[in-house]
Design an enzyme around this catalytic site. Sequence first.
Site, PDB file in Angstrom:
ATOM      1  CG  ASP A 188      -1.769   1.190   1.373  1.00  0.00           C
ATOM      2  OD1 ASP A 188      -2.022   1.835   0.339  1.00  0.00           O
ATOM      3  OD2 ASP A 188      -2.221   1.482   2.502  1.00  0.00           O
ATOM      4  CG  ASN A 196      -3.288   5.333  -1.037  1.00  0.00           C
ATOM      5  OD1 ASN A 196      -3.240   4.192  -0.555  1.00  0.00           O
ATOM      6  ND2 ASN A 196      -4.252   5.737  -1.825  1.00  0.00           N
ATOM      7  CG  ASP A 224      -6.159   2.843   0.320  1.00  0.00           C
ATOM      8  OD1 ASP A 224      -5.167   2.090   0.436  1.00  0.00           O
ATOM      9  OD2 ASP A 224      -6.785   2.984  -0.754  1.00  0.00           O
ATOM     10  CG  ASP A 256      -1.375   1.617  -3.754  1.00  0.00           C
ATOM     11  OD1 ASP A 256      -0.140   1.506  -3.954  1.00  0.00           O
ATOM     12  OD2 ASP A 256      -1.849   2.125  -2.712  1.00  0.00           O
ATOM     13  CG  ASP A 275      -6.259 -12.559 -14.024  1.00  0.00           C
ATOM     14  OD1 ASP A 275      -7.038 -13.316 -14.627  1.00  0.00           O
ATOM     15  OD2 ASP A 275      -5.692 -12.861 -12.949  1.00  0.00           O
ATOM     16  CG  ASP A 301     -10.751 -15.701 -14.126  1.00  0.00           C
ATOM     17  OD1 ASP A 301     -10.070 -16.099 -13.169  1.00  0.00           O
ATOM     18  OD2 ASP A 301     -11.990 -15.545 -14.065  1.00  0.00           O
ATOM     19  CD  GLU A 336      -8.575 -20.121 -12.965  1.00  0.00           C
ATOM     20  OE1 GLU A 336      -8.542 -20.264 -11.738  1.00  0.00           O
ATOM     21  OE2 GLU A 336      -9.449 -19.441 -13.519  1.00  0.00           O
ATOM     22  CG  HIS A 369      -5.474 -15.314  -6.729  1.00  0.00           C
ATOM     23  ND1 HIS A 369      -4.864 -15.928  -7.806  1.00  0.00           N
ATOM     24  CD2 HIS A 369      -6.756 -15.116  -7.093  1.00  0.00           C
ATOM     25  CE1 HIS A 369      -5.739 -16.083  -8.777  1.00  0.00           C
ATOM     26  NE2 HIS A 369      -6.899 -15.603  -8.376  1.00  0.00           N
ATOM     27  CG  ASP A 370      -8.100 -18.632  -7.005  1.00  0.00           C
ATOM     28  OD1 ASP A 370      -8.618 -17.650  -6.436  1.00  0.00           O
ATOM     29  OD2 ASP A 370      -8.088 -18.769  -8.246  1.00  0.00           O
TER      30      ASP A 370
HETATM   31  C1  GLC Z   1     -10.593 -17.713 -11.091  1.00  0.00           C
HETATM   32  C2  GLC Z   1      -9.834 -16.757 -10.213  1.00  0.00           C
HETATM   33  C3  GLC Z   1     -10.581 -16.622  -8.920  1.00  0.00           C
HETATM   34  C4  GLC Z   1     -11.943 -16.037  -9.227  1.00  0.00           C
HETATM   35  C5  GLC Z   1     -12.681 -16.882 -10.249  1.00  0.00           C
HETATM   36  C6  GLC Z   1     -13.860 -16.141 -10.814  1.00  0.00           C
HETATM   37  O1  GLC Z   1     -10.643 -18.977 -10.559  1.00  0.00           O
HETATM   38  O2  GLC Z   1      -8.520 -17.188 -10.046  1.00  0.00           O
HETATM   39  O3  GLC Z   1      -9.884 -15.834  -7.993  1.00  0.00           O
HETATM   40  O4  GLC Z   1     -12.684 -15.967  -8.051  1.00  0.00           O
HETATM   41  O5  GLC Z   1     -11.872 -17.218 -11.350  1.00  0.00           O
HETATM   42  O6  GLC Z   1     -13.445 -15.116 -11.668  1.00  0.00           O
HETATM   43 CA    CA Z   2      -3.591   2.011  -1.282  1.00  0.00          CA
END
Ligand code: GLC
Ligand code: CA
Length: 561
Positions: A26, A28, A30, A34, A103, A205, A260, A333-334
């Site tokens: 981050d 700024n 918040d 970013d 993405d 995605d 993906e 991230h999943d």
């Molecule tokens: C993919 C992304 C996931 C998202 C899903 C719906 O699996 O990696 O984070 O929630 O698609 O877009």
């Molecule tokens: Ca920020």
Amino acid sequence: MKLANIKRKWWKEAVVYQIYPRSFQDSNGDGVGDLRGIINRLDYIQSLGVDVIWLNPIYKSPNDDMGYDISDYQQIMDEFGSMDDFDELLQGMHQRGLKVVLDLVVNHTSDEHEWFKQSRSSRDNPYRDYYHWWPAENGGPPKRWSYFDEQANAWKYDAQTDAYYLHYFAVKQPDLNWENPKVRAEIFAMMHFWFKKGIDGFRMDVITFISKHDGYPEFSDQYKGSQMINAYADGPRLHEYLQEMNREVLQHYDIMTVAEGPGTSTHNVMKLVDEDRKELNMNYHFDHQGIGVGERFIVNDDFQNLVKFKQVMSDWDAVFTEKGWNTVYFGNHDFARMVSRWGNDTPAFRAPASKLLSTYLLTMRGTPYYYMGDEIGMANIRFDDINDYKDLMTVNWYHLTKQEGGNLAQFMDSHKLCARDNARTPVQWDDSHNAGFTDGIPWLKINPDYSQWNVAAQESMPDSPLNYFRSLTQLRKDNLTLVYGAYELLWPEHQELYGYTRRLDDELLLVLLNFSTHMLNVALPPELQGGSVLLNNLQHLNQSTESIELEAYQALVIKVK
Ligand code: GLC
Ligand code: CA
């Protein structure tokens, strides 16, 4: 395997580093990471020795699903900054020799996208066919499972036009109608917009879901609950659309693409990535993530079954011996943090285990996708309280389980191991307040272990996971055998040892990984004896001519010849 016969490509030789911008830095106060925060950390990113940066969605979004619900594809999310910031970030990356992959989320948009606002306003609006609608006078729509819906129902009734719209993900993520050529033209134009800015590729995605079955037939009983993913991935025109995308957009640029691929298997993946078909470069699958994980991420005893893991990864490698190209990853991230999911995050083993897992990713064939924070061994946060979770998937599954009278304690325990928010806690930069991530209140709690586990501490330790990761990226750069060499699995039935060779021309490398908490004595077959160690994740080395003793979570890369 002979180097002379290999089609070399930059994206095959690259190490991809994934940044989840919300949690990176981050700038700024918040509490939300970013683009400026990433700009401020560019030298760090470059110092890792990675080649390609994949950024999770940065577009305008109401953030119901943290940016995977896009309301404008050609604007930057307010919280992340401006288009000027993006241009500066792209330039800063390129100046440092880093490529940038964005993405591409085009199975669905946000319900706040202008297209959807128009579409839902009346049945004869010109945008009506941008989405999938089922008129209520036809009766209830055929069953469709949804990942994030509170009732797991992918059809949402919309009173305004007395019809249901389709959403494989959250109610705020209506699925785009790819059957409509106007939709495809809009998406292709948007892709050109980003490529003309100079980006170097897209991670696509849930791209396997874009083609829907005509007339929305009832699916057969084999596709119950989340099994429906396999039907979703089997739409009749998926490959037609991807070939069109390749013709209209992709072939015009020197870029990389990765699907993906929920629903992809070793049997159907070549349809996506066989270069002669002119679709995509790479795909990533979920077969290993599914080991020991059931419906709603409830785990079972197989969770860390190494024999199954080796089998899955070896089967996938075998698909690409002649054509196509593989990817390897543990976390993103999943999923959970890699050291917690696949290694061991107890204090005694956390550093060696995370180094071992990094060794695996960087010594396999296929492009490695490495997730931010794994280089310092970040671990699962393991929330006790459902209110700490920000991810709609965990929250909605919790409600669904509660409503069904299911086992909530079991649910919470499993999500300590598997929930997506485990991987989304902010990056731990130093031991100052809020780990150097923000001066404000972080959007998601920071793992309290940051006082010990942080980048600054590891910078000054020569043998830290961070510095070890840097030596791995260097080793891969110096050894094309690690990129292109044939992979052969040794000891497939061994429950604690993962060993394999990589062979290219006259070079032969041996990788030994002890996935257990105790010493293993490994007897080497004669043809693998007498090598020299290129990399060792521990100080200790106990080697005789015929055997090697591996300490708990020891990882060795050995040059046999
Ligand atoms: C993919 C992304 C996931 C998202 C899903 C719906 O699996 O990696 O984070 O929630 O698609 O877009
Ligand atoms: Ca920020």
